[in-house]
Design a protein around this motif. Structure first.
Motif, mmCIF file in Angstrom:
data_model
loop_
_atom_site.group_PDB
_atom_site.id
_atom_site.type_symbol
_atom_site.label_atom_id
_atom_site.label_comp_id
_atom_site.label_asym_id
_atom_site.label_seq_id
_atom_site.Cartn_x
_atom_site.Cartn_y
_atom_site.Cartn_z
ATOM 1 N N ALA B 79 0.838 -1.211 0.000
ATOM 2 C CA ALA B 79 0.000 0.000 0.000
ATOM 3 C C ALA B 79 0.868 1.253 0.000
ATOM 4 O O ALA B 79 0.520 2.265 -0.615
ATOM 5 C CB ALA B 79 -0.927 0.004 1.216
ATOM 6 N N ALA B 80 2.008 1.168 0.685
ATOM 7 C CA ALA B 80 2.879 2.344 0.803
ATOM 8 C C ALA B 80 3.579 2.683 -0.514
ATOM 9 O O ALA B 80 3.970 3.827 -0.719
ATOM 10 C CB ALA B 80 3.921 2.100 1.900
ATOM 11 N N LEU B 108 -4.928 -2.062 7.149
ATOM 12 C CA LEU B 108 -4.584 -2.203 5.722
ATOM 13 C C LEU B 108 -5.484 -1.307 4.862
ATOM 14 O O LEU B 108 -5.004 -0.615 3.962
ATOM 15 C CB LEU B 108 -4.722 -3.670 5.291
ATOM 16 C CG LEU B 108 -4.687 -3.931 3.775
ATOM 17 C CD1 LEU B 108 -3.351 -3.504 3.167
ATOM 18 C CD2 LEU B 108 -4.967 -5.403 3.466
ATOM 19 N N ASP B 109 -6.784 -1.300 5.130
ATOM 20 C CA ASP B 109 -7.687 -0.507 4.282
ATOM 21 C C ASP B 109 -7.426 0.998 4.459
ATOM 22 O O ASP B 109 -7.514 1.755 3.496
ATOM 23 C CB ASP B 109 -9.153 -0.840 4.574
ATOM 24 C CG ASP B 109 -10.032 -0.588 3.349
ATOM 25 O OD1 ASP B 109 -9.643 -1.019 2.247
ATOM 26 O OD2 ASP B 109 -11.100 0.035 3.477
ATOM 27 N N SER B 116 -8.381 -2.411 -0.459
ATOM 28 C CA SER B 116 -8.002 -3.735 0.040
ATOM 29 C C SER B 116 -9.161 -4.713 0.182
ATOM 30 O O SER B 116 -10.329 -4.345 0.191
ATOM 31 C CB SER B 116 -7.274 -3.590 1.378
ATOM 32 O OG SER B 116 -8.151 -3.091 2.356
ATOM 33 N N GLY B 117 -8.786 -5.968 0.282
ATOM 34 C CA GLY B 117 -9.728 -7.057 0.509
ATOM 35 C C GLY B 117 -9.085 -8.094 1.423
ATOM 36 O O GLY B 117 -7.935 -7.943 1.836
ATOM 37 N N PRO B 200 -11.597 3.738 13.445
ATOM 38 C CA PRO B 200 -12.835 4.065 12.737
ATOM 39 C C PRO B 200 -13.053 3.123 11.551
ATOM 40 O O PRO B 200 -12.114 2.511 11.053
ATOM 41 C CB PRO B 200 -12.603 5.496 12.257
ATOM 42 C CG PRO B 200 -11.631 6.073 13.234
ATOM 43 C CD PRO B 200 -10.733 4.922 13.607
ATOM 44 N N ARG B 201 -14.307 3.037 11.108
ATOM 45 C CA ARG B 201 -14.711 2.107 10.042
ATOM 46 C C ARG B 201 -13.741 2.178 8.853
ATOM 47 O O ARG B 201 -13.241 3.255 8.514
ATOM 48 C CB ARG B 201 -16.112 2.495 9.576
ATOM 49 C CG ARG B 201 -16.890 1.369 8.944
ATOM 50 C CD ARG B 201 -18.352 1.766 8.761
ATOM 51 N NE ARG B 201 -19.082 0.656 8.163
ATOM 52 C CZ ARG B 201 -19.879 0.771 7.102
ATOM 53 N NH1 ARG B 201 -20.072 1.938 6.536
ATOM 54 N NH2 ARG B 201 -20.492 -0.292 6.614
ATOM 55 N N PRO B 202 -13.459 1.040 8.201
ATOM 56 C CA PRO B 202 -12.556 1.059 7.041
ATOM 57 C C PRO B 202 -13.074 2.032 5.976
ATOM 58 O O PRO B 202 -14.288 2.214 5.853
ATOM 59 C CB PRO B 202 -12.613 -0.375 6.516
ATOM 60 C CG PRO B 202 -13.097 -1.208 7.652
ATOM 61 C CD PRO B 202 -13.964 -0.320 8.497
ATOM 62 N N PRO B 203 -12.179 2.657 5.209
ATOM 63 C CA PRO B 203 -12.605 3.580 4.149
ATOM 64 C C PRO B 203 -13.671 2.991 3.221
ATOM 65 O O PRO B 203 -14.553 3.709 2.768
ATOM 66 C CB PRO B 203 -11.302 3.854 3.388
ATOM 67 C CG PRO B 203 -10.234 3.696 4.424
ATOM 68 C CD PRO B 203 -10.712 2.620 5.351
ATOM 69 N N GLN B 204 -13.620 1.672 2.969
ATOM 70 C CA GLN B 204 -14.652 1.053 2.116
ATOM 71 C C GLN B 204 -15.896 0.657 2.894
ATOM 72 O O GLN B 204 -16.785 0.003 2.346
ATOM 73 C CB GLN B 204 -14.103 -0.207 1.432
ATOM 74 C CG GLN B 204 -13.012 0.066 0.425
ATOM 75 C CD GLN B 204 -12.499 -1.228 -0.191
ATOM 76 O OE1 GLN B 204 -12.889 -1.598 -1.293
ATOM 77 N NE2 GLN B 204 -11.618 -1.917 0.518
#
Lengths: 200, 364
Positions: B79-80, B108-109, B116-117, B200-204
């Motif tokens: 991701a980086a 990760l997300d 991510s998944g 906080p909730r993942p971006p997705q």
């Protein structure tokens, strides 16, 4: 090695150099009136800024704290402070790509994590960072935190440290290919042993 | 023609067990971060849609290289150094602590800004269990029930912070809104988890949850299924079955070896097989020229929502895939490349899920 106490008089070190760690017990920013973008309090990019600044300032390591249950007051979640944080080792995999020299030391609990997972994950950060990972070994003394875990029963003080030691030893060894506990989930060996600090 | 995401599996040095013998670097450099970075950035710039990171299962698929990085951390590192490609690590649900898993995958997300998944592995061998000091389940059904509980708990933990939980209300001295912040309070016969999660909730909203040939118990929890079969016919049948079960997206796994460096693919594979035979994984295997492989993939693309390539040797096949195969698939109109700033949900056309706790509040 003897256990005699050492006083500063018989341990004179005129050329001594200190290692400085940045200790960040919570998120990258503490005061919540500091940025209008609220996600900044959790943003990996903000940790990158912090780590790069510390690296520029010649700090030896970035040292992160850990808490495995969010704080409460009188049985209610504490809503007045910035709370929560990224997973330290996952975050370090990110910081490894954005820094070159600074050490990355994570506080990681032995009470709620299997040695096989700790060994694989710490060794991975050590490899991805070119040998910059460290581990601050801690234990937990309450069943309240344990409610977040399947194997969450906590141990009394003496047993906790015995358990920590029995975690630490296989974790050290399973980083090496020859350990009898060798498992399919073990990653490559870290670059030498990862330094582990024991807090007691 | 429908354009679909085409991704790649980063399995050691390639899908062929002897791949490391012909890799561009010596075995001592296999885990070198600069080498890993170069591979990741070339994938990110190519139009490939996603990378999967398989977990090493200890069945010795790679004699001589019995080592692997932690998949979630490898994905965060990716991701980086990338900005478009989706990142999908496999992580075993068996013996896992859902609280740790939820926080690691959420991190990760955040790091990947929604790219991510998670491939839910259900790996319950004696060796895996022994590594945790546990006993394996008596049967597959038991393992599937454990995996179902772990995935349910992880998904619930991701929702414990609703999207607008952060308020920074200086007047009332509140950083968080207690009405939008929840205990997970997951419990099953096997375990319980209190919550809330640590981020906080993942971006997705929720990471895209994948499974490889999911058992029935996992079906309602899965967004993407990876299908493996040794013929196009069987793949097509499986894809239709998955569709009837209501699994939103179907991805075909395909092993590929391409003509490269003046050598025919078949000769390259035969030479590698003399070191270690390439075991059949019950996956479609296509080898040949770029044109031959492209034609097969174009035909397959009509049956599925995505294709995952398993290159025989990453250092040799990946450059041919990137430089020659992808442009051909693009011209044929079947390549859906990821966009800058897009999420993995965007790439697969999956909607952002409604928060479980929001639903519960509205139906109260």
């Amino acid at each position: 090695m003897t256990s005699a106490r050492i006083s500063s008089e018989d341990y004179v070190r005129p050329n001594a150099r200190l290692h400085l760690n940045v200790f960040q017990p919570f998120g990258p920013i503490y005061e919540w009136s500091k940025t209008p973008r609220l996600r900044d309090y959790y943003e990996p990019e903000k940790y990158v800024e912090l780590a790069q600044q510390a690296e520029r300032g010649l700090f030896t390591a970035l040292f992160l704290g850990e808490s495995l249950r969010l704080r409460e007051h009188l049985g209610v979640l504490n809503d007045i402070a910035v709370t929560g944080r990224p997973d330290a080792l996952a975050l370090f995999a990110y910081l490894a790509a954005h820094t070159r020299h600074i050490g990355l030391v994570a506080t990681l609990n032995t009470t709620y994590t299997d040695p096989v997972d700790l060994a694989r994950r710490i060794a991975t950060v050590d490899l991805l960072s070119g040998g910059r990972a460290g581990w601050n070994v801690v234990t937990t003394d309450n069943g309240w935190t344990g409610e977040n875990f399947r194997r969450g029963g906590f141990l009394d003080r003496d047993n906790r440290y015995d358990y920590a030691e029995s975690t630490w030893q296989p974790s050290k060894r399973s980083g090496m290919a020859s350990h009898p506990m060798r498992s399919p989930l073990i990653s490559a060996a870290p670059r030498g042993h990862v330094p582990a600090a024991s807090q007691r | 023609m429908t354009a679909i995401p085409i991704g790649v599996e980063l399995d050691g040095e390639g899908s062929h067990p002897a791949a490391w013998r012909v890799a561009a670097g010596p075995p001592t450099r296999l885990f070198d971060p600069e080498r890993i970075t170069a591979r990741l950035t070339s994938i990110d710039a190519s139009g490939l849609g996603f990378i999967t990171f398989p977990e090493y299962r200890g069945s010795s698929p790679h004699p001589g290289v019995e080592a692997q990085l932690d998949t979630i951390e490898a994905a965060v590192f990716a991701a980086a150094v990338t900005s478009r490609v989706g990142l999908v690590p496999a992580a075993n649900a068996i013996h896992a602590e859902p609280y740790h898993l939820a926080n690691q995958l959420n991190t990760l997300d955040w790091a990947a800004q929604g790219r991510s998944g998670w491939i839910v592995s259900v790996e319950d061998s004696d060796r895996v269990s022994a590594a945790y000091g546990q006993e394996p389940h008596a049967d597959t059904f038991g393992a599937l029930l454990e995996a179902r509980d772990v995935v349910t708990a992880v998904r619930r933990l991701w929702d414990t912070w609703e999207d607008d939980v952060l308020i920074a209300d200086e007047e009332n001295d509140r950083f968080l809104d207690l009405d939008r912040w929840h205990y997970a309070d997951f419990s099953s016969e096997r375990f319980s988890v209190k919550g809330p999660g640590l981020l906080p909730r993942p971006p997705q909203g929720q990471l895209v949850v994948w499974a490889e040939d999911a058992g029935a118990e996992l079906v309602p929890l899965v967004d993407v299924i990876v299908l493996s079969a040794d013929s196009t016919g069987t793949l097509t049948t499986r894809a239709r079955e998955a569709s009837e079960l209501g699994i939103p997206r179907r991805v075909a796994a395909v092993e590929v070896a391409l003509d490269a460096g003046g050598e025919r693919a078949a000769d390259r594979v035969a030479a590698l097989d003399r070191w270690t035979p390439w075991p059949g994984h019950d996956r479609l295997r296509i080898s040949g020229s770029v044109t031959e492989v492209a034609d097969r993939l174009i035909a397959l693309s009509a049956e599925v929502d995505g294709i995952r390539l398993h290159p025989a040797v990453l250092d040799i096949d990946l450059p041919v895939i990137i430089d020659e195969l992808l442009p051909r698939l693009d011209v044929a109109g079947i390549l859906r490349a990821p966009e800058q700033g897009g999420t993995l949900r965007d790439l697969f056309g999956l909607v952002r899920p409604v928060n479980i706790f929001e639903l519960e509040r509205e139906t109260r």
